[in-house]
Design an enzyme around this catalytic site. Structure first.
Site, PDB file in Angstrom:
ATOM      1  CG  ASP A  62      -1.794  -1.091   1.413  1.00  0.00           C
ATOM      2  OD1 ASP A  62      -2.988  -0.890   1.225  1.00  0.00           O
ATOM      3  OD2 ASP A  62      -1.329  -2.212   1.720  1.00  0.00           O
ATOM      4  CE1 TYR A  64       6.617   3.694   3.762  1.00  0.00           C
ATOM      5  CE2 TYR A  64       6.969   4.783   1.647  1.00  0.00           C
ATOM      6  CZ  TYR A  64       7.384   3.899   2.628  1.00  0.00           C
ATOM      7  OH  TYR A  64       8.570   3.230   2.475  1.00  0.00           O
ATOM      8  CG  PHE A  75       9.503   0.143  -0.865  1.00  0.00           C
ATOM      9  CD1 PHE A  75       9.357  -0.324   0.436  1.00  0.00           C
ATOM     10  CD2 PHE A  75       9.250  -0.722  -1.914  1.00  0.00           C
ATOM     11  CE1 PHE A  75       8.967  -1.641   0.682  1.00  0.00           C
ATOM     12  CE2 PHE A  75       8.857  -2.043  -1.688  1.00  0.00           C
ATOM     13  CZ  PHE A  75       8.721  -2.496  -0.394  1.00  0.00           C
ATOM     14  CG  HIS A 184       8.543  -5.979   3.685  1.00  0.00           C
ATOM     15  ND1 HIS A 184       8.756  -4.791   4.358  1.00  0.00           N
ATOM     16  CD2 HIS A 184       7.695  -5.690   2.664  1.00  0.00           C
ATOM     17  CE1 HIS A 184       8.060  -3.833   3.772  1.00  0.00           C
ATOM     18  NE2 HIS A 184       7.412  -4.345   2.732  1.00  0.00           N
TER      19      HIS A 184
END
Length: 220
Positions: A62, A64, A75, A184
């Protein structure tokens, strides 16, 4: 809608019932709630990296959900906000992998202009409510994008961080492509397989093997 070659590849998707309903939902959400990223940046991953330029895909989940963070790229955040923990860990691994100093800047736009598509599975989110726009149709759309890229004969490097991204591996069936996977970069999992995974040098090795120019991963 996007304004480049992606529109031709996605034109059939735009007409599907789920996508029409999705856009209606998203438009209503922007009217009544605070939604990120800004509406004109939802499709930035596509705008910055046209279909024919894609060399590497880094899949996220998703956007931020904090104020001023999301900019339509997985990211990546604006230079005006603090680096989120996952991005900090990405930069730590970049430094360990390629010796690139920890950057002052946050935005990963320099990567996108070299063919790195920073694609989230879900492209919008409500302020301070992580995953609030999941299961509304975005996943169907971005899975279609991955399938379109999978069909391309020219090799692509797919970087899958974490179980959510790894689940997309079932869509990437073309043996021409390369898959790099690890834990991750989140603080909850970075020490369980992300640190030391060397995704950046591995991606460049694949690109060079395929006769392509490697990515300059520096953020300046």
């Amino acid at each position: 809608m996007i304004g480049n070659s992606w529109d031709e590849y996605l034109k059939d998707e735009y007409l599907k019932e789920y996508f029409v309903k999705l856009l209606s939902f998203v438009n209503e959400e922007y009217k009544i709630n605070t939604i990120y990223p800004p509406k004109n940046e939802i499709f930035n991953a596509f705008r910055y990296t046209p279909y024919e330029d894609v060399k590497v895909v880094i899949l996220g989940q998703d956007p931020y959900h904090g104020e001023g963070q999301a900019q339509g790229l997985s990211f990546s955040v604006r230079d005006t906000v603090l680096k989120p923990p996952s991005l900090q860990n990405i930069f730590k691994e970049l430094e360990e992998d390629l010796g690139i100093p920890f950057p002052k800047h946050n935005s990963l736009i320099p990567w996108t202009k070299q063919g790195v598509m920073l694609l989230n599975s879900v492209l919008t989110v409500q302020k301070d409510r992580a995953a609030s726009h999941r299961d509304k149709g975005w996943e169907t759309f971005t899975d279609a994008v991955i399938r379109i890229l999978n069909q391309r004969k020219e090799p692509i490097v797919f970087i899958l961080w974490g179980s959510y991204a790894k689940a997309k591996k079932s869509i990437i069936t073309n043996p021409s492509h390369h898959i790099i996977e690890s834990a991750h970069p989140s603080p909850f999992s970075a020490y369980h397989g992300f640190f030391g995974s060397h995704p950046f040098s591995k991606a460049n090795a694949y690109l060079e093997k395929d006769g392509k120019k490697p990515i300059d991963w520096r953020i300046e």
